[in-house]
Design a protein around this motif. Structure first.
Motif, PDB file in Angstrom:
ATOM      1  N   LEU A  20       0.833  -1.203   0.000  1.00 55.85           N
ATOM      2  CA  LEU A  20       0.000   0.000   0.000  1.00 55.85           C
ATOM      3  C   LEU A  20       0.865   1.250   0.000  1.00 55.85           C
ATOM      4  CD1 LEU A  20      -2.651  -0.983   2.700  1.00 55.85           C
ATOM      5  CD2 LEU A  20      -2.831  -1.176   0.215  1.00 55.85           C
ATOM      6  N   LEU A  21       0.416   2.268  -0.681  1.00 50.26           N
ATOM      7  CA  LEU A  21       1.049   3.581  -0.672  1.00 50.26           C
ATOM      8  C   LEU A  21      -0.002   4.576  -0.210  1.00 50.26           C
ATOM      9  CD1 LEU A  21       3.468   5.400  -1.355  1.00 50.26           C
ATOM     10  CD2 LEU A  21       2.554   5.573  -3.672  1.00 50.26           C
ATOM     11  N   ILE A  22       0.255   5.279   0.894  1.00 47.74           N
ATOM     12  CA  ILE A  22      -0.699   6.208   1.486  1.00 47.74           C
ATOM     13  C   ILE A  22      -0.316   7.628   1.093  1.00 47.74           C
ATOM     14  CG2 ILE A  22      -1.742   7.004   3.657  1.00 47.74           C
ATOM     15  CD1 ILE A  22      -2.170   3.978   2.925  1.00 47.74           C
ATOM     16  N   ASN A  23      -1.287   8.397   0.641  1.00 45.44           N
ATOM     17  CA  ASN A  23      -1.061   9.782   0.249  1.00 45.44           C
ATOM     18  C   ASN A  23      -1.885  10.688   1.161  1.00 45.44           C
ATOM     19  OD1 ASN A  23      -0.435  12.118  -1.103  1.00 45.44           O
ATOM     20  ND2 ASN A  23      -1.860  11.763  -2.777  1.00 45.44           N
ATOM     21  N   PRO A  24      -1.319  11.125   2.319  1.00 50.12           N
ATOM     22  CA  PRO A  24      -2.091  11.976   3.231  1.00 50.12           C
ATOM     23  C   PRO A  24      -2.340  13.354   2.621  1.00 50.12           C
ATOM     24  CG  PRO A  24       0.170  11.781   3.992  1.00 50.12           C
ATOM     25  CD  PRO A  24       0.032  10.879   2.799  1.00 50.12           C
ATOM     26  N   PRO A  25      -3.332  14.077   3.142  1.00 50.78           N
ATOM     27  CA  PRO A  25      -3.601  15.423   2.636  1.00 50.78           C
ATOM     28  C   PRO A  25      -2.355  16.311   2.717  1.00 50.78           C
ATOM     29  CG  PRO A  25      -5.295  14.743   4.171  1.00 50.78           C
ATOM     30  CD  PRO A  25      -4.212  13.705   4.232  1.00 50.78           C
ATOM     31  N   ALA A  26      -2.364  17.368   1.967  1.00 52.77           N
ATOM     32  CA  ALA A  26      -1.213  18.272   1.876  1.00 52.77           C
ATOM     33  C   ALA A  26      -0.663  18.647   3.249  1.00 52.77           C
ATOM     34  CB  ALA A  26      -1.620  19.534   1.116  1.00 52.77           C
ATOM     35  N   LEU A  27       0.653  18.688   3.354  1.00 53.08           N
ATOM     36  CA  LEU A  27       1.410  19.120   4.522  1.00 53.08           C
ATOM     37  C   LEU A  27       1.291  18.202   5.730  1.00 53.08           C
ATOM     38  CD1 LEU A  27       0.741  22.956   4.307  1.00 53.08           C
ATOM     39  CD2 LEU A  27       2.638  21.674   3.322  1.00 53.08           C
ATOM     40  N   ASN A  28       0.694  17.032   5.586  1.00 49.15           N
ATOM     41  CA  ASN A  28       0.571  16.118   6.719  1.00 49.15           C
ATOM     42  C   ASN A  28       1.590  14.987   6.699  1.00 49.15           C
ATOM     43  OD1 ASN A  28      -1.519  17.257   8.291  1.00 49.15           O
ATOM     44  ND2 ASN A  28      -2.939  16.732   6.669  1.00 49.15           N
ATOM     45  N   SER A  29       2.424  14.933   5.682  1.00 45.58           N
ATOM     46  CA  SER A  29       3.417  13.862   5.614  1.00 45.58           C
ATOM     47  C   SER A  29       4.362  13.911   6.804  1.00 45.58           C
ATOM     48  CB  SER A  29       4.210  13.954   4.317  1.00 45.58           C
ATOM     49  OG  SER A  29       3.355  13.789   3.218  1.00 45.58           O
TER      50      SER A  29
END
Length: 78
Positions: free
Chosen positions: A17-26
């Motif tokens: 799995l590759l998770i793409n959190p909302p902007a600036l939350n990495s």
């Protein structure tokens, strides 16, 4: 949200799995992983909400989310 993925228990443990959190939350996700590694558990987090009718906008604590409990419940559904 995770339930809507429709994945079987084995898939949760084996699918890449590759998770793409909302902007600036990495950075927040990376910090939580670092803290879990150092502490051995997930720390609780605070969810804020705007105070109705405040000018300028002020925020108050809406809830404290026990991330470790969220994790523990997810493990029981594996």
């Amino acid at each position: 949200m995770a339930d809507r993925a429709g994945m079987a228990p084995a898939e949760w443990q084996t699918a890449p799995l590759l998770i793409n959190p909302p902007a600036l939350n990495s950075i927040a996700a990376a910090l939580l992983a670092e803290l879990h590694g150092r502490m051995g558990y997930f720390p609780p987090i605070v969810r804020l909400r705007p105070v109705a009718g405040s000018t300028p906008t002020r925020y108050e604590v809406a809830e404290v989310i026990n991330l470790q409990e969220v994790r523990d419940q997810a493990r029981r559904r594996r």
